[in-house]
Motif scaffolding. Structure first.
Motif, mmCIF file in Angstrom:
data_model
loop_
_atom_site.group_PDB
_atom_site.id
_atom_site.type_symbol
_atom_site.label_atom_id
_atom_site.label_comp_id
_atom_site.label_asym_id
_atom_site.label_seq_id
_atom_site.Cartn_x
_atom_site.Cartn_y
_atom_site.Cartn_z
ATOM 1 N N LYS A 253 0.884 -1.072 -0.045
ATOM 2 C CA LYS A 253 0.013 0.121 -0.018
ATOM 3 C C LYS A 253 0.820 1.419 0.003
ATOM 4 O O LYS A 253 0.222 2.258 -0.373
ATOM 5 C CB LYS A 253 -0.955 -0.155 1.232
ATOM 6 N N LYS A 254 2.077 1.067 0.430
ATOM 7 C CA LYS A 254 2.883 2.398 0.252
ATOM 8 C C LYS A 254 3.853 2.564 -0.874
ATOM 9 O O LYS A 254 4.695 3.446 -1.072
ATOM 10 C CB LYS A 254 3.891 2.085 1.351
ATOM 11 N N LYS A 255 3.759 1.279 -1.636
ATOM 12 C CA LYS A 255 4.777 1.424 -2.990
ATOM 13 C C LYS A 255 4.019 2.445 -4.109
ATOM 14 O O LYS A 255 2.966 2.508 -4.187
ATOM 15 C CB LYS A 255 4.422 0.001 -3.579
ATOM 16 N N ILE A 256 5.151 3.321 -4.380
ATOM 17 C CA ILE A 256 5.085 4.192 -5.476
ATOM 18 C C ILE A 256 5.457 3.609 -6.679
ATOM 19 O O ILE A 256 6.546 3.289 -6.903
ATOM 20 C CB ILE A 256 5.589 5.555 -5.090
ATOM 21 N N VAL A 257 4.668 3.680 -7.771
ATOM 22 C CA VAL A 257 4.779 3.283 -9.123
ATOM 23 C C VAL A 257 5.199 4.626 -9.780
ATOM 24 O O VAL A 257 4.254 5.547 -10.208
ATOM 25 C CB VAL A 257 3.758 2.602 -10.005
ATOM 26 N N VAL A 258 6.450 4.840 -9.871
ATOM 27 C CA VAL A 258 6.988 6.139 -10.634
ATOM 28 C C VAL A 258 6.322 6.666 -11.961
ATOM 29 O O VAL A 258 5.907 7.788 -12.140
ATOM 30 C CB VAL A 258 8.454 6.230 -10.657
ATOM 31 N N ASP A 259 6.360 5.718 -12.871
ATOM 32 C CA ASP A 259 5.873 6.201 -14.171
ATOM 33 C C ASP A 259 4.319 6.710 -14.023
ATOM 34 O O ASP A 259 3.856 7.589 -14.581
ATOM 35 C CB ASP A 259 5.931 5.253 -15.338
ATOM 36 N N GLU A 260 3.523 5.829 -13.118
ATOM 37 C CA GLU A 260 2.208 6.272 -13.110
ATOM 38 C C GLU A 260 1.909 7.492 -12.515
ATOM 39 O O GLU A 260 1.246 8.405 -12.770
ATOM 40 C CB GLU A 260 1.509 5.006 -12.186
ATOM 41 N N LEU A 261 2.847 7.836 -11.360
ATOM 42 C CA LEU A 261 2.765 8.993 -10.499
ATOM 43 C C LEU A 261 3.036 10.135 -11.446
ATOM 44 O O LEU A 261 2.147 11.162 -11.332
ATOM 45 C CB LEU A 261 3.975 8.992 -9.280
ATOM 46 N N ILE A 262 3.925 10.103 -12.395
ATOM 47 C CA ILE A 262 4.449 11.227 -12.982
ATOM 48 C C ILE A 262 3.453 11.493 -14.233
ATOM 49 O O ILE A 262 3.383 12.529 -14.546
ATOM 50 C CB ILE A 262 5.822 11.398 -13.362
ATOM 51 N N SER A 263 2.847 10.382 -14.578
ATOM 52 C CA SER A 263 1.747 10.681 -15.730
ATOM 53 C C SER A 263 0.618 11.119 -15.314
ATOM 54 O O SER A 263 0.095 11.756 -15.980
ATOM 55 C CB SER A 263 1.696 9.459 -16.699
ATOM 56 N N LYS A 264 0.288 10.770 -14.124
ATOM 57 C CA LYS A 264 -1.136 11.092 -13.514
ATOM 58 C C LYS A 264 -0.878 12.450 -13.207
ATOM 59 O O LYS A 264 -1.814 13.515 -12.926
ATOM 60 C CB LYS A 264 -1.420 10.437 -12.320
ATOM 61 N N PHE A 265 0.359 12.948 -12.488
ATOM 62 C CA PHE A 265 0.766 14.226 -11.902
ATOM 63 C C PHE A 265 1.807 14.916 -12.570
ATOM 64 O O PHE A 265 2.775 14.767 -12.215
ATOM 65 C CB PHE A 265 0.542 13.818 -10.318
ATOM 66 N N PRO A 266 1.439 15.926 -13.627
ATOM 67 C CA PRO A 266 2.611 16.305 -14.218
ATOM 68 C C PRO A 266 3.373 17.360 -13.468
ATOM 69 O O PRO A 266 4.303 17.973 -13.968
ATOM 70 C CB PRO A 266 2.012 17.082 -15.497
ATOM 71 N N ASN A 267 2.714 17.655 -12.269
ATOM 72 C CA ASN A 267 3.404 18.660 -11.504
ATOM 73 C C ASN A 267 4.253 18.163 -10.210
ATOM 74 O O ASN A 267 4.719 18.713 -9.211
ATOM 75 C CB ASN A 267 2.451 19.596 -10.874
ATOM 76 N N VAL A 268 4.522 16.614 -10.482
ATOM 77 C CA VAL A 268 5.134 16.053 -9.442
ATOM 78 C C VAL A 268 6.616 15.537 -9.616
ATOM 79 O O VAL A 268 6.725 15.277 -10.765
ATOM 80 C CB VAL A 268 4.594 14.648 -8.874
ATOM 81 N N ILE A 269 7.581 15.944 -8.679
ATOM 82 C CA ILE A 269 8.924 15.020 -9.187
ATOM 83 C C ILE A 269 9.129 14.154 -8.051
ATOM 84 O O ILE A 269 9.057 14.216 -7.033
ATOM 85 C CB ILE A 269 10.104 16.303 -9.049
ATOM 86 N N TYR A 270 9.579 12.871 -8.427
ATOM 87 C CA TYR A 270 9.727 11.677 -7.562
ATOM 88 C C TYR A 270 11.308 11.651 -7.443
ATOM 89 O O TYR A 270 12.139 11.823 -8.276
ATOM 90 C CB TYR A 270 9.272 10.713 -8.242
ATOM 91 N N LEU A 271 11.736 11.714 -6.154
ATOM 92 C CA LEU A 271 13.178 11.547 -5.740
ATOM 93 C C LEU A 271 13.649 10.100 -5.474
ATOM 94 O O LEU A 271 12.901 9.651 -4.389
ATOM 95 C CB LEU A 271 13.417 12.463 -4.644
ATOM 96 N N GLY A 272 14.629 9.686 -5.788
ATOM 97 C CA GLY A 272 15.293 8.280 -5.427
ATOM 98 C C GLY A 272 16.618 8.529 -4.867
ATOM 99 O O GLY A 272 17.227 9.538 -5.403
ATOM 100 N N THR A 273 17.472 7.630 -4.165
ATOM 101 C CA THR A 273 18.636 7.821 -3.835
ATOM 102 C C THR A 273 19.224 6.339 -3.996
ATOM 103 O O THR A 273 18.869 5.433 -3.840
ATOM 104 C CB THR A 273 19.109 8.305 -2.613
#
Lengths: 368, 368
Positions: free
Chosen positions: A203-223
């Motif tokens: 339930k905590k998992k973020i699917v990055v391509d889905e996130l940025i295609s749904k929300f064009p104003n979001v930047i996802y950060l990873g490290t």
């Protein structure tokens, strides 16, 4: 000499104390020191990555590939996005810096959780922006929503899971909140510890391509600093729509990632097996901390990361506990400067944790 | 999404083409490529430094010592200053970034030579500052002096010796100019290639502790990327009065230097013998370029660095020469984007240079 006025209000980040410093300041033997203050991977670097670096060490005289072709291709492949959706920073830290400096100025507002990653505020203050915080320590989306409507901030920061507390919002709730946010507001979804959260709870998992295609104003950060065990090599990344990435690129200095760091990150992505093994061990060992806390009557925040935050309630003072552990060669993070009476401990290896429990037990006995 | 308006005017730095790119784009075999475009040390990394990195590669999972205690002590010792006079950056580039962002905003003015290191302007534009350039390509202190009085800039940049042209002012003339400059103006003395200039001609040598004690408004920059052969590791430094350093520190992100880069720089400082040997070879080989240029009827700028700038006059077009060399696997820097019809070639090793002369000879013949 006069410098820009906004700097007067900038505080410096307090890094976890390095082992060298404890050796110098407390005279503790280096081999007796356990550093569990910076959420490093206690299982060390993947041997495959170490081997790679040893093989190419002699190439240090050459400037890095500034296009970062190979690393960006590997990340694009992993996250199912294009290379043009990616910017690589000296730690995801640097991508935060790019984002804030590209978007903000002294008229800007930044919305974040009451207790969250310290650098959001520090970079924000560098631009002279105003910081707005929710009331609860842990992320509370109702409060985010209310403050968002009230202040219309230029940027919103969601740390999923949250450093330094360890909690993590459900992705579906995050999506609901993001629906409310204006597309001119840049939202940072900081996934520095996402590998841990996604492993523990779907339930905590973020699917990055889905996130940025749904929300064009979001930047996802990873490290690569946490699960990928390259804290010393300073490699992180941001993933967003191309237009956002292009603007952040304008603040990126050439060669911001070293030759060896690029190679280490590329190699680390090839050894996912190592990463999964480390995360699995992490949560097994975390159970021991939870049991320890229950046994001592402390509460703890359920953690989706590689650290645990123990709230000392009114039983002990966190700065005293941390200081006493330090004298015994155990470095943990006192959260006093964040406004809570708590210590944050990185989940170490089995052997390290056993020593921590023993020393902590003694410290608590002495402080009683 | 809207970002800060100042970014509209920011251009990206054009890095020297990496070998990987030439392999990908031109299908040249990697072993046949000679990169003489980024002023790297052609003698490779000191074997002692390589050995050190191989020995500690497994420590990559640990965050770097953010205090940089050991490196700053070593630099303080080398330059006869205090640790508190030093800030370490990811290349001296990053110190330039700190200085400009700390000092400037959209009302600021930056004074620099007509043709000089491109990042001064790029970082300047990020703050919205105005760039003022002298008229001559090479540093001309009379023009600096005149424009200084006319514009009262917030910052002045002296690149000693100058990249990408190679010339170097005499230190006594620089001192005379600095006497005229108001103490509120921050002057950057960029010594990225100082080791070469000081070796070739005593009159160009800058004694750093003398410089910053005479002129409290000066910051001196040095780097490990050139003579110290660590271009890939991104370590440079600024040396100035403590008050300047403290203000720049407010813009430094934590852990801006990797664990391996810190170790490499510390080790490189222990192997000065290697550095001197490289510089000595460099100037021996440079003579061959001077002779080649004379033979072909090109003029060249007398260089105090590890590169030479050949002016192609009206005989050839530099972009064509560079492109033709590239197809033959030889990467040099075309200076068209700087507004001169010239190519800048890093002085390679004896064997590399022999190949360059042969290929260049053929290219010139074909282009005639």
């Amino acid at each position: 000499m006069q410098f820009n006025k906004v700097l007067d209000d900038v505080k410096l980040y307090e890094a976890g104390k390095p082992i060298e410093l404890v050796v110098r300041e407390y005279g503790v033997d280096e081999k007796d020191i356990i550093k569990l203050a910076s959420n490093e991977n206690p299982y060390g670097t993947s041997p495959k990555v170490t081997k790679k670096i040893q093989d190419i060490a002699k190439n240090m005289f050459m400037y890095p590939d500034d296009s970062m072709f190979e690393l960006k291709e590997a990340l694009a492949n992993k996250f199912n996005v294009q290379s043009s959706n990616i910017i690589v920073g000296s730690g995801s830290d640097q991508v935060i810096e790019f984002a804030i400096h590209a978007k903000c100025n002294k008229n800007s507002k930044l919305l974040m959780s009451n207790i969250t990653f310290a650098m959001y505020e520090i970079y924000g203050k560098q631009t002279g922006a105003t910081i707005i915080r929710t009331k609860d320590d842990e992320h509370n989306l109702e409060q985010f929503s209310k403050l968002y409507k009230e202040h219309k901030p230029d940027m919103v920061f969601l740390c999923l899971p949250n450093n330094p507390l360890g909690e993590c919002l459900d992705t579906k709730d995050v999506y609901e909140f993001l629906e409310e946010v204006d597309k001119e507001t840049l939202v940072v979804v900081d996934g520095a510890y996402q590998e841990y959260a996604a492993f523990k709870d779907e339930k905590k998992k973020i699917v990055v391509d889905e996130l940025i295609s749904k929300f064009p104003n979001v930047i996802y950060l990873g490290t690569f600093s946490k699960a990928y065990a390259l804290g010393g090599m300073r490699v992180g990344y941001g993933i967003a729509k191309k237009q956002i990435i292009q603007n952040l690129y304008k603040l990126r200095a050439p060669f911001n990632i070293t030759t060896l760091s690029l190679a280490a990150a590329i190699e680390a992505l090839k050894d996912e097996e190592f990463v999964i093994k480390c995360i699995d061990e992490n949560f097994k060992e975390m159970k021991r901390y939870e049991e320890f806390a229950l046994d001592k009557g402390f509460s703890f925040i359920k953690s989706y990361t590689n650290f645990i935050t123990l709230k000392l309630e009114d039983k002990f003072i966190s700065s005293e506990v941390a200081q006493n552990l330090l004298q015994r060669g155990i470095i943990v993070r006192d959260l006093t400067s964040y406004g809570v009476n708590a210590i944050r401990i990185t989940i170490g290896s089995n052997e390290q944790n056993t020593r921590v429990f023993k020393q902590l037990e003694e410290v608590l006995k002495n402080l009683k």
